[in-house]
Design a protein around this motif. Structure first.
Motif, mmCIF file in Angstrom:
data_model
loop_
_atom_site.group_PDB
_atom_site.id
_atom_site.type_symbol
_atom_site.label_atom_id
_atom_site.label_comp_id
_atom_site.label_asym_id
_atom_site.label_seq_id
_atom_site.Cartn_x
_atom_site.Cartn_y
_atom_site.Cartn_z
ATOM 1 N N PRO A 113 -48.659 47.720 -48.480
ATOM 2 C CA PRO A 113 -48.759 46.387 -49.094
ATOM 3 C C PRO A 113 -48.467 46.341 -50.582
ATOM 4 C CG PRO A 113 -50.640 46.792 -47.660
ATOM 5 C CD PRO A 113 -49.916 48.089 -47.803
ATOM 6 N N SER A 114 -48.517 47.504 -51.262
ATOM 7 C CA SER A 114 -48.226 47.500 -52.696
ATOM 8 C C SER A 114 -47.057 48.412 -53.058
ATOM 9 C CB SER A 114 -49.468 47.888 -53.520
ATOM 10 O OG SER A 114 -49.750 49.267 -53.405
ATOM 11 N N GLY A 115 -46.140 48.597 -52.130
ATOM 12 C CA GLY A 115 -44.924 49.303 -52.489
ATOM 13 C C GLY A 115 -44.147 48.523 -53.539
ATOM 14 N N HIS A 116 -43.364 49.235 -54.354
ATOM 15 C CA HIS A 116 -42.680 48.569 -55.462
ATOM 16 C C HIS A 116 -41.222 48.239 -55.166
ATOM 17 C CE1 HIS A 116 -41.841 52.850 -55.994
ATOM 18 N NE2 HIS A 116 -40.744 52.494 -56.645
ATOM 19 N N ASP A 117 -40.694 48.735 -54.060
ATOM 20 C CA ASP A 117 -39.335 48.400 -53.635
ATOM 21 C C ASP A 117 -39.274 48.563 -52.124
ATOM 22 O OD1 ASP A 117 -39.254 51.155 -53.211
ATOM 23 O OD2 ASP A 117 -37.877 51.558 -54.874
ATOM 24 N N ALA A 118 -38.134 48.205 -51.529
ATOM 25 C CA ALA A 118 -38.037 48.215 -50.065
ATOM 26 C C ALA A 118 -38.352 49.590 -49.481
ATOM 27 C CB ALA A 118 -36.642 47.763 -49.639
ATOM 28 N N ALA A 119 -37.895 50.646 -50.158
ATOM 29 C CA ALA A 119 -38.084 51.994 -49.631
ATOM 30 C C ALA A 119 -39.553 52.416 -49.624
ATOM 31 C CB ALA A 119 -37.265 52.989 -50.450
ATOM 32 N N SER A 120 -40.341 51.840 -50.525
ATOM 33 C CA SER A 120 -41.762 52.203 -50.595
ATOM 34 C C SER A 120 -42.667 51.156 -49.953
ATOM 35 C CB SER A 120 -42.177 52.417 -52.054
ATOM 36 O OG SER A 120 -42.040 51.232 -52.807
ATOM 37 N N GLN A 121 -42.053 50.127 -49.333
ATOM 38 C CA GLN A 121 -42.826 49.057 -48.701
ATOM 39 C C GLN A 121 -42.777 49.127 -47.178
ATOM 40 O OE1 GLN A 121 -40.777 45.725 -50.417
ATOM 41 N NE2 GLN A 121 -42.101 45.610 -52.218
ATOM 42 N N VAL A 122 -41.576 49.140 -46.630
ATOM 43 C CA VAL A 122 -41.375 48.908 -45.196
ATOM 44 C C VAL A 122 -40.963 50.186 -44.473
ATOM 45 C CG1 VAL A 122 -40.111 47.547 -43.489
ATOM 46 C CG2 VAL A 122 -40.649 46.556 -45.731
ATOM 47 N N ASP A 123 -41.696 50.499 -43.396
ATOM 48 C CA ASP A 123 -41.365 51.678 -42.584
ATOM 49 C C ASP A 123 -41.174 52.919 -43.437
ATOM 50 O OD1 ASP A 123 -41.483 50.383 -40.079
ATOM 51 O OD2 ASP A 123 -39.444 49.656 -40.293
ATOM 52 N N VAL A 124 -42.106 53.125 -44.359
ATOM 53 C CA VAL A 124 -42.073 54.327 -45.191
ATOM 54 C C VAL A 124 -42.355 55.523 -44.285
ATOM 55 C CG1 VAL A 124 -43.051 55.485 -47.193
ATOM 56 C CG2 VAL A 124 -42.976 52.980 -47.112
ATOM 57 N N THR A 125 -41.499 56.505 -44.319
ATOM 58 C CA THR A 125 -41.658 57.679 -43.466
ATOM 59 C C THR A 125 -41.809 58.926 -44.338
ATOM 60 O OG1 THR A 125 -40.330 56.653 -41.722
ATOM 61 C CG2 THR A 125 -40.639 59.029 -41.593
ATOM 62 N N LEU A 126 -42.939 59.619 -44.154
ATOM 63 C CA LEU A 126 -43.226 60.812 -44.946
ATOM 64 C C LEU A 126 -43.617 61.966 -44.025
ATOM 65 C CD1 LEU A 126 -45.522 59.390 -47.783
ATOM 66 C CD2 LEU A 126 -43.079 59.873 -47.902
ATOM 67 N N PRO A 127 -43.361 63.206 -44.454
ATOM 68 C CA PRO A 127 -43.931 64.344 -43.737
ATOM 69 C C PRO A 127 -45.457 64.264 -43.763
ATOM 70 C CG PRO A 127 -42.227 65.054 -45.273
ATOM 71 C CD PRO A 127 -42.525 63.617 -45.591
ATOM 72 N N LEU A 128 -46.098 64.738 -42.707
ATOM 73 C CA LEU A 128 -47.553 64.659 -42.640
ATOM 74 C C LEU A 128 -48.227 65.369 -43.806
ATOM 75 C CD1 LEU A 128 -47.417 63.295 -39.863
ATOM 76 C CD2 LEU A 128 -49.135 64.924 -39.056
ATOM 77 N N ASP A 129 -47.663 66.496 -44.257
ATOM 78 C CA ASP A 129 -48.309 67.214 -45.346
ATOM 79 C C ASP A 129 -48.236 66.449 -46.662
ATOM 80 O OD1 ASP A 129 -45.546 67.634 -45.525
ATOM 81 O OD2 ASP A 129 -45.773 69.642 -46.375
ATOM 82 N N VAL A 130 -47.194 65.644 -46.849
ATOM 83 C CA VAL A 130 -47.099 64.804 -48.040
ATOM 84 C C VAL A 130 -48.123 63.670 -47.951
ATOM 85 C CG1 VAL A 130 -45.627 63.240 -49.366
ATOM 86 C CG2 VAL A 130 -44.688 65.378 -48.446
ATOM 87 N N PHE A 131 -48.191 63.015 -46.812
ATOM 88 C CA PHE A 131 -49.183 61.952 -46.609
ATOM 89 C C PHE A 131 -50.587 62.479 -46.857
ATOM 90 C CE2 PHE A 131 -51.931 59.225 -43.999
ATOM 91 C CZ PHE A 131 -51.479 57.961 -44.327
ATOM 92 N N ASP A 132 -50.828 63.701 -46.451
ATOM 93 C CA ASP A 132 -52.165 64.296 -46.563
ATOM 94 C C ASP A 132 -52.633 64.407 -48.012
ATOM 95 O OD1 ASP A 132 -54.405 65.779 -45.138
ATOM 96 O OD2 ASP A 132 -53.779 67.303 -46.596
ATOM 97 N N ARG A 133 -51.714 64.533 -48.957
ATOM 98 C CA ARG A 133 -52.090 64.633 -50.367
ATOM 99 C C ARG A 133 -52.772 63.364 -50.869
ATOM 100 N NH1 ARG A 133 -46.787 66.208 -51.778
ATOM 101 N NH2 ARG A 133 -46.724 64.466 -53.248
ATOM 102 N N PHE A 134 -52.486 62.247 -50.229
ATOM 103 C CA PHE A 134 -52.992 60.941 -50.658
ATOM 104 C C PHE A 134 -54.113 60.423 -49.758
ATOM 105 C CE2 PHE A 134 -48.614 61.484 -51.900
ATOM 106 C CZ PHE A 134 -48.560 61.013 -53.199
ATOM 107 N N PHE A 135 -54.217 60.955 -48.547
ATOM 108 C CA PHE A 135 -55.069 60.402 -47.491
ATOM 109 C C PHE A 135 -56.513 60.853 -47.649
ATOM 110 C CE2 PHE A 135 -56.222 60.878 -42.759
ATOM 111 C CZ PHE A 135 -56.680 59.578 -42.657
ATOM 112 N N ALA A 136 -57.442 59.889 -47.593
ATOM 113 C CA ALA A 136 -58.866 60.155 -47.781
ATOM 114 C C ALA A 136 -59.587 60.484 -46.476
ATOM 115 C CB ALA A 136 -59.537 58.958 -48.450
ATOM 116 N N ASN A 137 -58.845 60.696 -45.396
ATOM 117 C CA ASN A 137 -59.412 61.109 -44.107
ATOM 118 C C ASN A 137 -60.349 60.074 -43.491
ATOM 119 O OD1 ASN A 137 -59.388 63.922 -45.945
ATOM 120 N ND2 ASN A 137 -58.291 64.015 -44.011
ATOM 121 N N ARG A 138 -60.031 58.797 -43.768
ATOM 122 C CA ARG A 138 -60.820 57.723 -43.154
ATOM 123 C C ARG A 138 -59.930 56.476 -43.024
ATOM 124 N NH1 ARG A 138 -62.862 58.274 -48.416
ATOM 125 N NH2 ARG A 138 -62.413 56.462 -49.768
ATOM 126 N N GLY A 139 -60.420 55.561 -42.185
ATOM 127 C CA GLY A 139 -59.687 54.313 -42.017
ATOM 128 C C GLY A 139 -60.238 53.533 -40.831
#
Length: 206
Positions: A175-201
């Protein structure tokens, strides 16, 4: 294994999606320049600027509901969620606390008939299994995930809508991506996502 892009409609937490960098630089006061603020359901530009920095969770809910053809103004969702305790508004200092997960779960069940549950201590590698049971996962991440090459100062504090995942990759709307690439259907490797993820939701399904 490549992920297919989702068919989930995208909505920013700002009515003008390219407001992210001004907000990042100036804070919520930048939102007083958003020409589309009335679409949010706010009664005043001040109300919009105050709330919009807090409604990443409502933007995620808006996207989920839009998948089945319902589009609700973001602040209308926020007000309704607040009535359940999903946000706590302090009128003295104008602060807003939330999203609070447990009241949100009750809110979406009662108002929209969604199946939802709070999930904690979630390993990033277990998200694909989670999505095999529910269509969506609202994940707590650091908002710097819009710049995935960075190392965030902490985990959590912002919500994104995870729509798909494999053992290698994860796909989400931010919801707070700054351009199309960071807003819609952002695809990241799981290990990259893990750096930001707080392990809850919150796992959400129809």
């Amino acid at each position: 294994m490549a992920l297919n892009t989702s068919k989930v409609p995208y909505f920013s937490q700002w009515e003008t999606p390219d407001m992210t960098l001004p907000v990042y630089a100036e804070g919520s006061s930048a939102l007083r320049r958003d020409p589309l603020w009335r679409h949010s359901g706010a009664e005043t530009i001040e109300e919009y600027a105050r709330w919009a920095v807090n409604v990443c969770g409502m933007a995620c809910l808006k996207m989920i509901l839009a998948t089945r053809g319902e589009v609700h103004p973001t602040l209308c969702l926020a007000r309704a969620c607040s009535a359940y305790g999903g946000y706590v508004v302090n009128e003295i200092d104008a602060s807003i606390k939330g999203l609070i997960y447990a009241p949100f779960v009750t809110f979406v069940k009662d108002r929209f008939g969604l199946v939802a549950e709070t999930v904690t201590k979630v390993d990033t590698a277990s998200i694909p299994a989670l999505l095999s049971k529910r269509e969506f996962f609202i994940a707590s991440v650091n908002s710097d995930i819009r710049w995935p090459d960075r190392t965030p100062p902490s985990k959590g504090g912002h919500l994104v809508l995870v729509t798909a995942a494999t053992e290698d990759q994860i796909c989400f709307h931010n919801p707070s991506g700054h351009d199309a690439a960071s807003q819609v259907d952002v695809t990241l490797p799981l290990d990259v996502f893990d750096r930001f993820f707080a392990n809850r939701g919150i796992a959400v399904g129809f």
